[in-house]
Design a protein around this motif. Structure first.
Motif, short mmCIF file in Angstrom:
data_model
loop_
_atom_site.label_atom_id
_atom_site.label_comp_id
_atom_site.label_asym_id
_atom_site.label_seq_id
_atom_site.Cartn_x
_atom_site.Cartn_y
_atom_site.Cartn_z
N MET A 1 43.63 -14.62 -10.77
CA MET A 1 43.30 -14.85 -9.50
C MET A 1 42.53 -15.93 -8.96
SD MET A 1 38.74 -13.36 -8.30
CE MET A 1 37.89 -14.59 -10.01
N GLU A 2 42.56 -17.31 -7.74
CA GLU A 2 42.75 -18.69 -7.80
C GLU A 2 41.06 -18.51 -6.32
OE1 GLU A 2 44.89 -21.66 -5.95
OE2 GLU A 2 46.57 -21.03 -7.60
N VAL A 3 40.23 -18.52 -6.53
CA VAL A 3 39.49 -19.45 -5.47
C VAL A 3 39.13 -20.82 -5.64
CG1 VAL A 3 37.25 -18.92 -5.35
CG2 VAL A 3 38.74 -17.25 -6.14
N LEU A 4 39.82 -21.29 -4.54
CA LEU A 4 39.41 -22.78 -3.72
C LEU A 4 37.98 -22.93 -3.33
CD1 LEU A 4 39.92 -25.48 -3.92
CD2 LEU A 4 41.17 -25.12 -1.03
N LEU A 5 37.10 -23.50 -3.64
CA LEU A 5 35.81 -23.76 -3.32
C LEU A 5 35.29 -25.66 -2.51
CD1 LEU A 5 33.36 -22.34 -5.74
CD2 LEU A 5 34.13 -21.14 -3.48
N ILE A 6 35.27 -25.08 -1.14
CA ILE A 6 35.62 -26.74 -1.19
C ILE A 6 34.26 -27.40 -0.22
CG2 ILE A 6 36.97 -28.31 0.66
CD1 ILE A 6 38.88 -26.42 1.46
N ARG A 7 33.39 -27.73 -1.58
CA ARG A 7 32.32 -28.66 -0.54
C ARG A 7 31.82 -30.02 -0.44
NH1 ARG A 7 29.14 -26.13 -6.06
NH2 ARG A 7 29.65 -28.15 -6.89
N GLU A 8 30.97 -30.47 0.07
CA GLU A 8 30.24 -31.69 1.10
C GLU A 8 30.85 -32.42 -0.53
OE1 GLU A 8 30.18 -33.88 3.87
OE2 GLU A 8 30.45 -31.49 4.60
N GLU A 9 30.53 -32.11 -2.01
CA GLU A 9 30.34 -33.27 -3.31
C GLU A 9 31.71 -33.05 -4.51
OE1 GLU A 9 27.83 -29.44 -4.32
OE2 GLU A 9 27.97 -30.32 -2.53
N ASP A 10 32.60 -31.80 -3.70
CA ASP A 10 33.63 -31.36 -4.86
C ASP A 10 34.25 -30.86 -4.18
OD1 ASP A 10 32.62 -29.29 -5.45
OD2 ASP A 10 31.72 -29.54 -7.60
N VAL A 11 35.60 -30.76 -5.05
CA VAL A 11 36.81 -29.37 -4.49
C VAL A 11 36.94 -28.36 -6.08
CG1 VAL A 11 39.24 -28.47 -3.40
CG2 VAL A 11 37.56 -30.35 -2.72
N GLN A 12 36.69 -27.53 -6.26
CA GLN A 12 36.61 -26.82 -7.43
C GLN A 12 37.67 -25.49 -7.20
OE1 GLN A 12 33.19 -25.37 -8.75
NE2 GLN A 12 32.05 -27.10 -8.54
N VAL A 13 38.11 -25.81 -7.86
CA VAL A 13 39.79 -24.50 -7.50
C VAL A 13 39.16 -23.26 -9.22
CG1 VAL A 13 42.17 -23.61 -8.61
CG2 VAL A 13 41.61 -25.73 -6.32
N LEU A 14 38.97 -22.26 -9.08
CA LEU A 14 38.40 -21.88 -9.69
C LEU A 14 39.88 -20.26 -9.58
CD1 LEU A 14 34.99 -20.58 -8.58
CD2 LEU A 14 35.49 -22.11 -10.20
N HIS A 15 40.27 -20.32 -11.94
CA HIS A 15 41.30 -19.46 -12.05
C HIS A 15 40.59 -18.45 -13.28
CE1 HIS A 15 45.30 -21.83 -10.14
NE2 HIS A 15 43.67 -22.58 -9.87
N ASP A 16 41.19 -17.21 -13.03
CA ASP A 16 40.68 -16.25 -14.06
C ASP A 16 42.47 -16.13 -14.96
OD1 ASP A 16 39.48 -14.58 -15.77
OD2 ASP A 16 40.09 -12.55 -13.18
N PHE A 17 42.03 -16.49 -16.40
CA PHE A 17 43.55 -16.14 -17.07
C PHE A 17 42.88 -14.98 -17.95
CE2 PHE A 17 44.00 -20.36 -15.73
CZ PHE A 17 45.11 -20.46 -15.08
N ASP A 18 44.17 -14.50 -18.58
CA ASP A 18 44.06 -13.70 -19.08
C ASP A 18 43.57 -13.51 -20.96
OD1 ASP A 18 46.13 -14.21 -20.34
OD2 ASP A 18 47.10 -11.47 -19.47
N SER A 19 44.20 -15.17 -21.85
CA SER A 19 44.07 -15.75 -22.39
C SER A 19 44.01 -17.20 -22.34
CB SER A 19 45.43 -15.03 -23.41
OG SER A 19 46.83 -16.12 -22.46
N MET A 20 43.40 -17.84 -23.86
CA MET A 20 43.07 -19.30 -23.39
C MET A 20 44.46 -19.75 -23.46
SD MET A 20 41.81 -21.87 -23.82
CE MET A 20 40.06 -21.44 -24.00
N LYS A 21 45.79 -19.34 -24.29
CA LYS A 21 47.08 -19.17 -24.41
C LYS A 21 47.84 -20.05 -23.11
CE LYS A 21 51.82 -17.97 -25.73
NZ LYS A 21 52.16 -17.22 -26.72
#
Length: 56
Positions: free
Chosen positions: A1-21
């Motif tokens: 899953m990938e989510v892009l959040l665009i706000r006045e103060e920043d841009v965030q890209v959130l990812h969901d991974f199944d492992s740290m590797k």
């Protein structure tokens, strides 16, 4: 899953991974460096702040 959040103060890209590797593999991938970072770079005021959260 990938989510892009665009706000006045920043841009965030959130990812969901199944492992740290897989997370670390993605962070060092050309896809992230040459695709995601390159496309978002015009929105930056400085260097990106990459954070990893491990949720149990």
């Amino acid at each position: 899953m990938e989510v892009l959040l665009i706000r006045e103060e920043d841009v965030q890209v959130l990812h969901d991974f199944d492992s740290m590797k897989n997370t670390l593999t993605y962070l060092s991938s050309s896809m992230l460096q040459d695709n995601v970072f390159l496309r978002l770079k015009p929105l930056w005021n400085g260097e990106p702040d990459v954070k990893i959260y491990n949720v149990a």
